[in-house]
Design a protein around this motif. Structure first.
Motif, mmCIF file in Angstrom:
data_model
loop_
_atom_site.group_PDB
_atom_site.id
_atom_site.type_symbol
_atom_site.label_atom_id
_atom_site.label_comp_id
_atom_site.label_asym_id
_atom_site.label_seq_id
_atom_site.Cartn_x
_atom_site.Cartn_y
_atom_site.Cartn_z
ATOM 1 N N ILE A 1 47.035 42.879 27.403
ATOM 2 C CA ILE A 1 45.938 43.750 28.441
ATOM 3 C C ILE A 1 46.913 43.256 30.119
ATOM 4 O O ILE A 1 47.317 42.865 30.576
ATOM 5 C CB ILE A 1 44.616 42.372 28.323
ATOM 6 N N ASP A 2 46.019 44.108 30.962
ATOM 7 C CA ASP A 2 47.001 44.777 32.108
ATOM 8 C C ASP A 2 45.798 43.768 32.947
ATOM 9 O O ASP A 2 44.127 44.813 32.901
ATOM 10 C CB ASP A 2 47.446 45.640 32.696
ATOM 11 N N LEU A 3 45.565 43.275 33.308
ATOM 12 C CA LEU A 3 44.470 42.648 34.494
ATOM 13 C C LEU A 3 44.889 42.881 36.162
ATOM 14 O O LEU A 3 46.590 42.307 35.647
ATOM 15 C CB LEU A 3 44.006 41.712 34.497
ATOM 16 N N GLY A 4 44.487 43.000 37.192
ATOM 17 C CA GLY A 4 45.117 42.897 38.444
ATOM 18 C C GLY A 4 44.665 43.455 39.459
ATOM 19 O O GLY A 4 43.202 42.347 39.368
ATOM 20 N N TYR A 5 45.143 43.496 40.728
ATOM 21 C CA TYR A 5 44.532 43.782 42.059
ATOM 22 C C TYR A 5 44.785 44.899 42.457
ATOM 23 O O TYR A 5 45.676 45.463 42.581
ATOM 24 C CB TYR A 5 44.557 42.416 42.400
ATOM 25 N N PRO A 6 43.331 45.305 43.185
ATOM 26 C CA PRO A 6 43.585 47.031 43.985
ATOM 27 C C PRO A 6 43.980 46.238 44.664
ATOM 28 O O PRO A 6 44.437 45.138 45.971
ATOM 29 C CB PRO A 6 42.130 47.002 44.941
ATOM 30 N N THR A 7 45.574 47.400 45.140
ATOM 31 C CA THR A 7 46.372 47.289 46.050
ATOM 32 C C THR A 7 46.423 48.512 46.684
ATOM 33 O O THR A 7 46.676 49.756 45.796
ATOM 34 C CB THR A 7 48.042 47.102 45.505
ATOM 35 N N ARG A 8 46.829 49.344 47.721
ATOM 36 C CA ARG A 8 46.751 49.869 48.521
ATOM 37 C C ARG A 8 48.378 50.363 49.089
ATOM 38 O O ARG A 8 49.253 49.527 48.825
ATOM 39 C CB ARG A 8 45.966 49.966 49.764
ATOM 40 N N GLU B 1 52.736 47.718 51.354
ATOM 41 C CA GLU B 1 51.212 47.043 50.439
ATOM 42 C C GLU B 1 50.158 46.803 51.607
ATOM 43 O O GLU B 1 50.142 45.162 52.065
ATOM 44 C CB GLU B 1 51.776 46.770 48.822
ATOM 45 N N VAL B 2 48.970 46.562 50.634
ATOM 46 C CA VAL B 2 47.502 46.181 51.421
ATOM 47 C C VAL B 2 46.849 45.719 49.922
ATOM 48 O O VAL B 2 46.824 46.434 48.957
ATOM 49 C CB VAL B 2 46.596 46.950 51.759
ATOM 50 N N CYS B 3 46.692 44.237 49.818
ATOM 51 C CA CYS B 3 45.609 43.593 48.707
ATOM 52 C C CYS B 3 44.846 42.748 49.522
ATOM 53 O O CYS B 3 44.748 42.776 51.190
ATOM 54 C CB CYS B 3 46.150 42.733 47.902
ATOM 55 N N ASP B 4 43.466 41.903 49.293
ATOM 56 C CA ASP B 4 42.627 41.764 49.584
ATOM 57 C C ASP B 4 42.619 40.292 49.490
ATOM 58 O O ASP B 4 42.569 40.460 47.593
ATOM 59 C CB ASP B 4 41.445 42.349 48.946
ATOM 60 N N LEU B 5 42.767 39.151 49.963
ATOM 61 C CA LEU B 5 42.757 38.333 48.959
ATOM 62 C C LEU B 5 41.380 37.680 48.134
ATOM 63 O O LEU B 5 41.061 36.878 47.150
ATOM 64 C CB LEU B 5 42.784 36.730 50.042
ATOM 65 N N ALA B 6 40.224 38.215 48.256
ATOM 66 C CA ALA B 6 39.473 38.435 47.470
ATOM 67 C C ALA B 6 39.287 38.052 46.222
ATOM 68 O O ALA B 6 38.914 37.671 45.116
ATOM 69 C CB ALA B 6 37.366 38.410 48.581
ATOM 70 N N ASP B 7 39.959 39.420 46.226
ATOM 71 C CA ASP B 7 40.475 40.002 44.798
ATOM 72 C C ASP B 7 40.838 39.210 43.946
ATOM 73 O O ASP B 7 40.846 38.924 42.638
ATOM 74 C CB ASP B 7 40.872 41.368 45.240
ATOM 75 N N LEU C 1 39.369 48.282 46.820
ATOM 76 C CA LEU C 1 40.105 47.205 48.232
ATOM 77 C C LEU C 1 38.999 46.247 48.535
ATOM 78 O O LEU C 1 37.700 46.572 48.558
ATOM 79 C CB LEU C 1 40.653 47.688 49.175
ATOM 80 N N GLY C 2 38.652 44.981 47.083
ATOM 81 C CA GLY C 2 37.902 43.925 47.843
ATOM 82 C C GLY C 2 36.768 44.657 46.899
ATOM 83 O O GLY C 2 35.618 42.909 47.199
ATOM 84 N N GLY C 3 37.053 45.194 46.014
ATOM 85 C CA GLY C 3 35.638 44.711 45.339
ATOM 86 C C GLY C 3 35.893 44.529 43.762
ATOM 87 O O GLY C 3 35.301 44.521 42.471
ATOM 88 N N GLY C 4 36.735 43.379 43.579
ATOM 89 C CA GLY C 4 36.670 42.472 42.801
ATOM 90 C C GLY C 4 38.053 42.307 41.157
ATOM 91 O O GLY C 4 38.850 43.784 41.923
ATOM 92 N N PRO C 5 38.774 42.025 41.342
ATOM 93 C CA PRO C 5 39.478 41.796 40.237
ATOM 94 C C PRO C 5 39.147 43.108 39.120
ATOM 95 O O PRO C 5 38.204 43.390 39.022
ATOM 96 C CB PRO C 5 39.724 40.856 38.893
ATOM 97 N N ALA C 6 40.675 43.786 38.958
ATOM 98 C CA ALA C 6 40.340 45.448 37.799
ATOM 99 C C ALA C 6 40.830 44.777 36.571
ATOM 100 O O ALA C 6 42.072 43.896 36.154
ATOM 101 C CB ALA C 6 40.596 46.538 38.224
#
Length: 377
Positions: free
Chosen positions: A329-336, A343-349, A263-268
């Motif tokens: 392709i699947d692109l996305g954002y890390p989520t806890r 659920e939790v995400c990071d705006l930077a991602d 989380l916060g490490g960038g898109p995935a």
């Protein structure tokens, strides 16, 4: 006296505002109309015309280079939840599950009966009083058919008079919690965050000197066996499909063995997904798209994490099979804490994902090859 300065909103500011707005709008699978109308108004504000189909998908098209492969960029607007199965004589409500709700996380949750705007009814999923719980009950997860919702009614007639009936949709009580470090917690991060990113990407593509034709699709019924995006793809016949959704964050103790997504490490980028339960489907991305976004991230100085996992799948698993096949392709954002009420995400991602997409899409032109046997690959 110096006049106050007014800072123009940044992409992150806009993402935060739109995500917050979308997270508090209920939209169970099959009942996404309020969410769709809100996004349509956002697009109208950008001067982008949109339309909805019979299933409820919202579709907008940004015309571009006709010699380039066409792109369908999509995210789902629905959320998982419950529907009313039975109203007991005493006013308590029995439910059916819609989508992959974690049963261990349901007792004591606040919920919302979605009767209509301005008429929604709050309730709670009952949790047996601790003082009356036997030792063996403390460690038992109740199957959802044994749960019931208490909305305060004293009879079935009172519930019916409030607009609650068999089939009424129920969602986690919508909420947004601002955490430290630009992190957002709350309901339906999955996939309202992806929707917010698409709107911001559309804003940036309007300023781009070149891009392919991009169909923006805000799809319905993803949580109900991945239905809406398939009908949109059948109508649009894109060459490329880019799906935005959650990517499982693995930076908590319970998830550490599942991968290396922070989380916060960038898109995935999803390199492999497979459901493995019930729906035996998944996505292995097209190599041209893997190369496109890998190269774009490197050249733009953007972080791009990689994910491969069993246990989840997205709309792309069906979209890729339309007509002669769609490069997907699947692109996305890390989520806890996915599919829970918080659920939790990071705006930077989300901001990084927006930058990656805006830059990557402009690299798709008439020379972009989807040929599996291209000697340059």
């Amino acid at each position: 006296m110096t006049a106050p300065t007014h800072r123009s909103p940044t992409a992150r500011d806009r993402l935060r505002t739109l995500l917050r707005d979308l997270m508090i709008i209920p939209g169970l699978s099959g009942y996404e109309d309020r969410v769709r109308r809100h996004i349509a108004r956002e697009l109208t504000g950008l001067g982008i015309a949109s339309r909805s189909d019979r299933l409820g998908n919202l579709i907008a098209t940004l015309e571009g280079d006709a010699t380039a492969p066409s792109v369908m960029l999509f995210a789902h607007i629905d959320q998982l939840g419950l529907v009313v199965r039975k109203i007991e004589a005493d006013g308590l409500v029995r439910v059916e599950r819609l989508g992959g709700l974690p049963e261990k996380a349901l007792p004591a949750q606040a919920v919302l009966f979605c009767v209509g705007e301005g008429r929604d009814v709050p309730g709670i999923i009952a949790n047996k009083s601790h003082h009356a719980t036997s030792p063996d009950e403390k460690y038992r997860v109740l199957p959802y058919p044994e749960l019931y919702v208490d909305a305060g009614f004293g009879s079935a007639a009172e519930a019916l008079a409030a607009g609650i009936d068999i089939g009424t949709p129920i969602v986690y009580a919508p909420k947004v919690i601002e955490l430290a470090g630009n992190r957002i917690a709350g309901t339906s991060v999955d996939d309202r965050a992806g929707c917010a990113v698409i709107v911001e990407v559309a804003r940036q593509l309007q300023k781009a000197p070149q891009h392919p034709t991009v169909h923006l699709v805000f799809s319905v019924q993803e949580e109900f066996n991945l239905r809406g995006a398939l009908t949109a793809a059948q109508t649009l016949s894109p060459d490329i499909a880019i799906q935005l959704d959650i990517i499982l964050a693995t930076d908590t103790p319970d998830m550490a063995a599942r991968g290396d997504v922070r989380l916060g490490g960038g898109p995935a980028m999803g390199l492999y997904s497979f459901h493995g339960r019930g729906t035996l489907n998944g996505t292995i991305p097209h190599p041209a798209l893997v190369n496109l976004f890998t190269d774009t991230a490197r050249e733009e100085g953007l972080a791009l994490q990689r994910s491969a996992h069993i246990g989840a799948l997205t709309d792309s698993s069906y979209v890729q099979l339309v007509n002669a096949g769609v490069a997907s392709i699947d692109l996305g954002y890390p989520t806890r804490y996915t599919h829970s009420s918080l659920e939790v995400c990071d705006l930077a991602d989300l901001e990084g994902l927006t930058q990656l997409l805006a830059a990557g899409l402009t690299r798709i032109d008439g020379t972009f090859s989807l040929d599996r046997d291209d000697p340059m690959r």
